[in-house]
Design an enzyme around this catalytic site. Structure first.
Site, PDB file in Angstrom:
ATOM      1  N   ASN A   1      13.086  64.126  39.367  1.00  0.00           N
ATOM      2  CA  ASN A   1      12.215  64.414  38.228  1.00  0.00           C
ATOM      3  C   ASN A   1      13.038  64.468  36.943  1.00  0.00           C
ATOM      4  OD1 ASN A   1       9.645  65.584  36.927  1.00  0.00           O
ATOM      5  ND2 ASN A   1      11.192  67.112  36.424  1.00  0.00           N
ATOM      6  N   GLU A   2      12.681  63.633  35.977  1.00  0.00           N
ATOM      7  CA  GLU A   2      13.281  63.640  34.633  1.00  0.00           C
ATOM      8  C   GLU A   2      14.806  63.697  34.686  1.00  0.00           C
ATOM      9  OE1 GLU A   2      11.422  66.725  32.285  1.00  0.00           O
ATOM     10  OE2 GLU A   2       9.671  65.468  31.910  1.00  0.00           O
ATOM     11  N   ASN A  14       6.265  61.219  33.004  1.00  0.00           N
ATOM     12  CA  ASN A  14       5.830  62.491  32.430  1.00  0.00           C
ATOM     13  C   ASN A  14       5.619  62.268  30.928  1.00  0.00           C
ATOM     14  OD1 ASN A  14       6.407  63.414  34.979  1.00  0.00           O
ATOM     15  ND2 ASN A  14       8.183  64.629  34.388  1.00  0.00           N
ATOM     16  N   TYR A  18       4.495  66.911  22.619  1.00  0.00           N
ATOM     17  CA  TYR A  18       5.891  66.902  22.181  1.00  0.00           C
ATOM     18  C   TYR A  18       6.138  65.881  21.074  1.00  0.00           C
ATOM     19  CZ  TYR A  18       6.996  69.805  26.242  1.00  0.00           C
ATOM     20  OH  TYR A  18       7.047  70.824  27.157  1.00  0.00           O
TER      21      TYR A  18
END
Length: 478
Positions: A363-364, A418, A424
């Site tokens: 993840n990320e 994501n 953001y």
């Protein structure tokens, strides 16, 4: 035969402190880890647990379903071993260290900064024995309790009804297996001589398919290990028959039917409890997710409690399960080996769940710098998951800024992003054009959304909602 006793009392103290009574499951960060300040205590905690007296002629094991991050286990002062990884079940053989009475288990747990994943992320790494601890007694001959924290029984079902069993007994003469439908009727049976690893094929006529939230139909396999004519161990496994694939243009297909996946990402914490939550908390999460109309869950960002997977099997949620290879690559051999061991345990311990369709490898991870050791780590994880379980797909959750043509997007079967356009950065209107552009560049790669959303405070309201005002109205607009 097999007996299991849940241990609910312990004595606990942080490093250098006097031990005091606590209830299990337990975390020492249930209060200081919940404010988002990332200033919670990370260090070493020690638990002492009184064990039941052993039964003569039996073998004893300790099972810890979640100890974060690293746990070293002792019985009566004798070291049994160390487990690295805070989210999987692990066991140790107590038998050589047991006395007739007065046995004490000591577990030294640390969530301090180290090379064990995860170490950097936007959630709290609660320290402690935050899931169930079980004392297990079995006969000398039993299904292997040291097989990567599993039951030692693996089921590979096919929609044709052909069902393969991989069985791992320790001793014994013969294994019998019955397959029961949801009503308890025996619909298939077979047997095989016992050895370290045996295969057994059983056919079920016209199996009732597991079909997500519409019809989450499950079967139960009952595996019995015999010595002579005596059944000395028994294991029950829930499973389901289903087929699926993902098309880059039309999405997810289950049993030949196009089923669009809409859902949520789920963490395992609760106010004032941290990760030390109850079965009722798991059940409430399932009910809430079902209430919003979801049919899929991403289990972020680590292996969740087995009880939650069981609930998903029965409710019909399609799951993405992943390891905590997250945010920032740690370039050490210990960190690499830890990603491998956590993937092995994730796949092995959850292999039988019909609700799982995707294994997530990271993840990320590009929040940190990209390099060849990182890419190799990802490729190795993907190959490992595919080798252990060819029946499911692999996936990855990319941080929003990952280039569309990044090498990372060509490792797994499915790619997800994501994206928080309109929170953001950017605007919610950016979503459609971005995904169209990605699909045009990579028309053969199935693409999903692994995270999106905004933060909001339900008591805050505005007649003119805007980005980052934290109002319920902007969340609804988003």
């Amino acid at each position: 035969m097999r007996e299991l006793k849940l241990l609910t009392e312990a004595r606990f103290g942080k490093y250098g402190e006097t031990l005091a009574p606590v209830a299990l499951p337990h975390t020492w960060n249930n209060l200081d880890g919940q404010d988002g300040g990332n200033d919670y205590w990370r260090g070493i905690g020690t638990y002492e647990i009184d064990l039941p007296n052993p039964t003569a002629g039996k073998k004893q094991y300790i099972e810890l379903q979640g100890a974060n991050h690293v746990a070293t286990v002792y019985c009566n002062g004798r070291e049994l071993g160390t487990h690295k990884g805070g989210f999987s079940t692990f066991r140790f053989d107590l038998t050589p260290a047991m006395k007739p009475a007065g046995n004490v288990l000591t577990v030294v747990v640390t969530n301090a900064i180290s090379d064990i994943y995860p170490q950097t992320a936007d959630f709290t790494f609660y320290g402690g024995l935050y899931r169930d601890v079980n004392f297990i007694e079995v006969n000398e001959a039993h299904f292997d309790l040291l097989k990567d924290g599993t039951s030692g029984v693996f089921v590979t079902p096919h929609c044709s009804g052909n069902t393969r069993f991989d069985l791992f007994p320790v001793g014994g003469d013969f294994i019998s297996v019955e397959i029961k439908d949801a009503e308890g009727n025996v619909v298939g049976a077979g047997g095989v001589d016992a050895c370290d690893h045996v295969n057994l094929l059983i056919s079920v006529k016209e199996p009732h398919l597991w079909h997500g939230v519409e019809d989450p139909y499950c079967y139960t396999a009952v595996a019995k290990l015999l010595v002579g004519e005596e059944v000395v161990d028994e294991v029950e496994v829930t499973f389901g028959y289903r087929s699926f694939h993902v098309d880059p243009n039309t999405g997810f297909w289950l049993n030949g039917k196009n089923v669009p996946l809409h859902g949520v990402s789920r963490h395992q914490d609760r106010l004032d409890k941290g990760w030390a939550i109850s079965k009722e908390d798991h059940e409430e999460d399932i009910a809430l997710i079902k209430e919003v109309g979801a049919n899929t869950i991403r289990l972020a960002h680590y292996q969740h409690d087995q009880y939650f997977y069981d609930l998903c099997d029965k409710t019909g949620f399609a799951l993405w399960a992943e390891i905590p290879f997250i945010s920032k690559f740690i370039p050490t051999e210990e960190a690499y080996e830890n990603t491998i061991s956590q993937m092995i345990e994730l796949v092995a311990q959850n292999y039988n769940h019909p609700s799982i369709f995707f294994w997530g490898i990271s993840n990320e991870i590009l929040i940190g710098a990209d390099n060849e050791p990182l890419r190799k780590n990802l490729r190795d994880l993907n190959e490992l998951a595919k080798a252990m379980d060819p029946s499911r797909l692999t996936t990855i959750a990319q941080v929003s800024g990952t280039p569309m043509d990044s090498e990372h997007n060509y490792i797994t079967d499915v790619v997800s992003y994501n994206h928080y356009f309109g929170w953001y950065g950017g605007d919610v209107a950016n979503n459609g054009p971005w995904f169209d552009a990605y699909h045009k560049m990579n028309p053969d790669i199935p693409l999903g959304v692994s995270e999106y959303g905004v933060e909001n405070i339900v008591k805050w309201h505005s007649a003119t909602p805007m980005n980052h005002d934290y109002t319920e109205e902007y969340a609804n607009y988003y």
